[in-house]
Design an enzyme around this catalytic site. Sequence first.
Site, PDB file in Angstrom:
ATOM      1  N   GLY A  16       0.754  -1.167   0.057  1.00 52.01           N
ATOM      2  CA  GLY A  16      -0.017   0.147   0.007  1.00 52.01           C
ATOM      3  C   GLY A  16       1.083   1.345   0.022  1.00 52.01           C
ATOM      4  O   GLY A  16       1.984   1.448   0.675  1.00 52.01           O
ATOM      5  N   ARG A  84       4.118 -16.350  -5.649  1.00 44.95           N
ATOM      6  CA  ARG A  84       2.796 -16.681  -5.951  1.00 44.95           C
ATOM      7  C   ARG A  84       1.943 -15.697  -6.455  1.00 44.95           C
ATOM      8  O   ARG A  84       1.115 -15.187  -5.841  1.00 44.95           O
ATOM      9  CB  ARG A  84       2.331 -16.787  -4.304  1.00 44.95           C
ATOM     10  CG  ARG A  84       1.164 -17.657  -4.256  1.00 44.95           C
ATOM     11  CD  ARG A  84       0.972 -18.329  -2.920  1.00 44.95           C
ATOM     12  NE  ARG A  84      -0.074 -18.875  -2.594  1.00 44.95           N
ATOM     13  CZ  ARG A  84      -1.360 -18.297  -2.296  1.00 44.95           C
ATOM     14  NH1 ARG A  84      -1.472 -17.074  -2.052  1.00 44.95           N
ATOM     15  NH2 ARG A  84      -2.431 -19.257  -2.033  1.00 44.95           N
ATOM     16  N   ASP A 122       5.989  -5.792   5.395  1.00 46.41           N
ATOM     17  CA  ASP A 122       6.529  -6.871   5.551  1.00 46.41           C
ATOM     18  C   ASP A 122       6.232  -7.813   4.384  1.00 46.41           C
ATOM     19  O   ASP A 122       6.891  -8.665   4.106  1.00 46.41           O
ATOM     20  CB  ASP A 122       5.484  -7.422   6.918  1.00 46.41           C
ATOM     21  CG  ASP A 122       3.950  -7.497   6.732  1.00 46.41           C
ATOM     22  OD1 ASP A 122       3.584  -6.781   6.076  1.00 46.41           O
ATOM     23  OD2 ASP A 122       3.584  -8.501   7.384  1.00 46.41           O
ATOM     24  N   THR A 144       5.358   2.034   5.934  1.00 47.21           N
ATOM     25  CA  THR A 144       3.706   1.644   6.224  1.00 47.21           C
ATOM     26  C   THR A 144       3.282   2.471   7.185  1.00 47.21           C
ATOM     27  O   THR A 144       3.802   3.016   8.233  1.00 47.21           O
ATOM     28  CB  THR A 144       3.388   0.043   6.784  1.00 47.21           C
ATOM     29  OG1 THR A 144       2.293   0.102   7.278  1.00 47.21           O
ATOM     30  CG2 THR A 144       4.374  -0.237   7.832  1.00 47.21           C
ATOM     31  N   ASP A 146       1.036   1.757   8.972  1.00 50.74           N
ATOM     32  CA  ASP A 146       0.319   1.046  10.273  1.00 50.74           C
ATOM     33  C   ASP A 146       1.689   1.027  11.145  1.00 50.74           C
ATOM     34  O   ASP A 146       1.149   0.645  12.371  1.00 50.74           O
ATOM     35  CB  ASP A 146       0.415  -0.384   9.759  1.00 50.74           C
ATOM     36  CG  ASP A 146      -0.708  -0.629   8.715  1.00 50.74           C
ATOM     37  OD1 ASP A 146      -1.556   0.329   8.336  1.00 50.74           O
ATOM     38  OD2 ASP A 146      -0.795  -1.497   7.916  1.00 50.74           O
ATOM     39  N   ASP A 148       3.709  -1.344  11.761  1.00 53.69           N
ATOM     40  CA  ASP A 148       3.803  -2.421  12.295  1.00 53.69           C
ATOM     41  C   ASP A 148       4.927  -3.631  12.086  1.00 53.69           C
ATOM     42  O   ASP A 148       4.924  -4.595  11.870  1.00 53.69           O
ATOM     43  CB  ASP A 148       2.498  -3.308  12.045  1.00 53.69           C
ATOM     44  CG  ASP A 148       2.134  -3.493  10.622  1.00 53.69           C
ATOM     45  OD1 ASP A 148       3.016  -2.916   9.836  1.00 53.69           O
ATOM     46  OD2 ASP A 148       1.305  -4.190  10.412  1.00 53.69           O
ATOM     47  N   ARG A 190      -4.420  -2.229  10.147  1.00 55.55           N
ATOM     48  CA  ARG A 190      -4.617  -3.664  10.274  1.00 55.55           C
ATOM     49  C   ARG A 190      -4.617  -4.208  11.455  1.00 55.55           C
ATOM     50  O   ARG A 190      -5.416  -3.803  12.224  1.00 55.55           O
ATOM     51  CB  ARG A 190      -3.153  -4.282   9.639  1.00 55.55           C
ATOM     52  CG  ARG A 190      -3.115  -4.033   8.163  1.00 55.55           C
ATOM     53  CD  ARG A 190      -2.415  -5.194   7.312  1.00 55.55           C
ATOM     54  NE  ARG A 190      -0.822  -5.077   7.650  1.00 55.55           N
ATOM     55  CZ  ARG A 190      -0.300  -6.023   7.376  1.00 55.55           C
ATOM     56  NH1 ARG A 190      -0.113  -6.784   6.370  1.00 55.55           N
ATOM     57  NH2 ARG A 190       1.187  -5.605   7.804  1.00 55.55           N
TER      58      ARG A 190
HETATM   59  O1  F6P Z   1      -1.187  -1.594   5.367  1.00 58.44           O
HETATM   60  C1  F6P Z   1      -1.679  -0.331   4.931  1.00 58.44           C
HETATM   61  C2  F6P Z   1      -3.225  -0.184   4.884  1.00 58.44           C
HETATM   62  O2  F6P Z   1      -3.564   0.871   4.618  1.00 58.44           O
HETATM   63  C3  F6P Z   1      -3.815  -0.705   6.062  1.00 58.44           C
HETATM   64  O3  F6P Z   1      -3.982   0.162   7.414  1.00 58.44           O
HETATM   65  C4  F6P Z   1      -5.195  -1.131   5.711  1.00 58.44           C
HETATM   66  O4  F6P Z   1      -5.791  -2.397   6.240  1.00 58.44           O
HETATM   67  C5  F6P Z   1      -4.749  -1.978   4.226  1.00 58.44           C
HETATM   68  O5  F6P Z   1      -3.473  -1.188   3.962  1.00 58.44           O
HETATM   69  C6  F6P Z   1      -5.676  -1.391   3.288  1.00 58.44           C
HETATM   70  O6  F6P Z   1      -5.578  -2.077   1.979  1.00 58.44           O
HETATM   71  P1  F6P Z   1      -6.261  -1.667   0.598  1.00 58.44           P
HETATM   72  O7  F6P Z   1      -5.594  -0.279  -0.058  1.00 58.44           O
HETATM   73  O8  F6P Z   1      -5.875  -2.626  -0.303  1.00 58.44           O
HETATM   74  O9  F6P Z   1      -7.696  -1.713   0.856  1.00 58.44           O
END
Ligand code: F6P
Length: 367
Positions: A16, A84, A122, A144, A146, A148, A190
Amino acid sequence: MATRPVRRLGILTGGGDCPGLNAVIRAVAKTAIYQHEIEVFGIEDGFLGLIENRIRRLHSADVSNIITLGGTILGSSNKADPARFPTGYNEAGEPVFKDVTGDCLRHIEEHKLDALCLIGGDGTMTGAQPFIDAGINCIGLPKTIDNDLEGTDITFGFSTAVQTATEAIDRVHTTAQSHHRVMIVEVMGRNAGWIALYAGAASGSDVILLPEIPYSLEAICDFARFRGKHGKRFSIVCIAEGAKPEGGRPVVSRIDPTSPDPIRLGGIGERLADDIERCTGIETRAIVLGHVIRGGTPIAFDRVLGTRFGYHAVHLLTTGATSRMVVMRNGEVTDIDIRAVANKQRLVPRDHQLIEAAKSVGTCFGE
Ligand code: F6P
């Protein structure tokens, strides 16, 4: 390959997007070009560009004036794990996967790339493993919102996301007060509660709900009633998308089986709003900030962090280091083995100092 001097460097942004990616791209590319005369190649859309051979030369002009930009000038993908890679669907409608690492290695060879800078979370660091096994020098840079990622005290993008979420929660305060409501603001992150914890604390949210501390509805309702009895006829709740009630599960908004991380969370705020309104009779609204906190221009902190990380990545490459991920530890930029990061998630420890500090000023964590 790993120890030969780096003359041609590939760079990609995976997973992301987040604020600060362009600051990192700029720092890596300019340091490599200006200080070491390394040729830099941008790989488009993360690993997807490596799979599809979409690789272009980046000159210093290509990375000028981008430090203020959100997103990534290279594009990104969070569905392209080369080990994958989804190639279609079988008759049962299930995705079919293929290992396309070999295609990527051919494209790396074709462009004579001596090393790769992988800017990601990750998923991207995990995706690097087959390339490391094949002898490609991969240097990771921790991205990120997040926050995390294992091994680093902070990732770039997190602070901007916290700032944006905080400003949004600040704005919600007025309606909460005027209409004597409970207002719930759901933020991304997340399974980790870093964004909710920091934005909740910064905005003075009355209740902060994290995935790491399953909440008691009763405790939240009691708290809202208690506030009402003491003249505070409103409450602000900052809830992480991964939060869950005691004995319950997080709310899943969608499942994308083609993605290496197929579960997308979202919707817990709305569920909690219904529960609070039913239990207390207090009018309650929920809003989801969603991707709003992932976009926009990076704050100064993330631009500086991205610049420091990018510089360090090139320093590693030019001093013969291999398979490292740049990290921040105790205020210092340093690096760790990139393999130590794969398939791990750094959650908020329950005894985190900020949780204690927030509790001491009266914040409820739903316990
Ligand atoms: O990891 C970044 C993040 O924005 C998370 O906080 C969220 O859960 C996820 O990506 C959303 O992903 P997408 O952009 O695929 O909806």
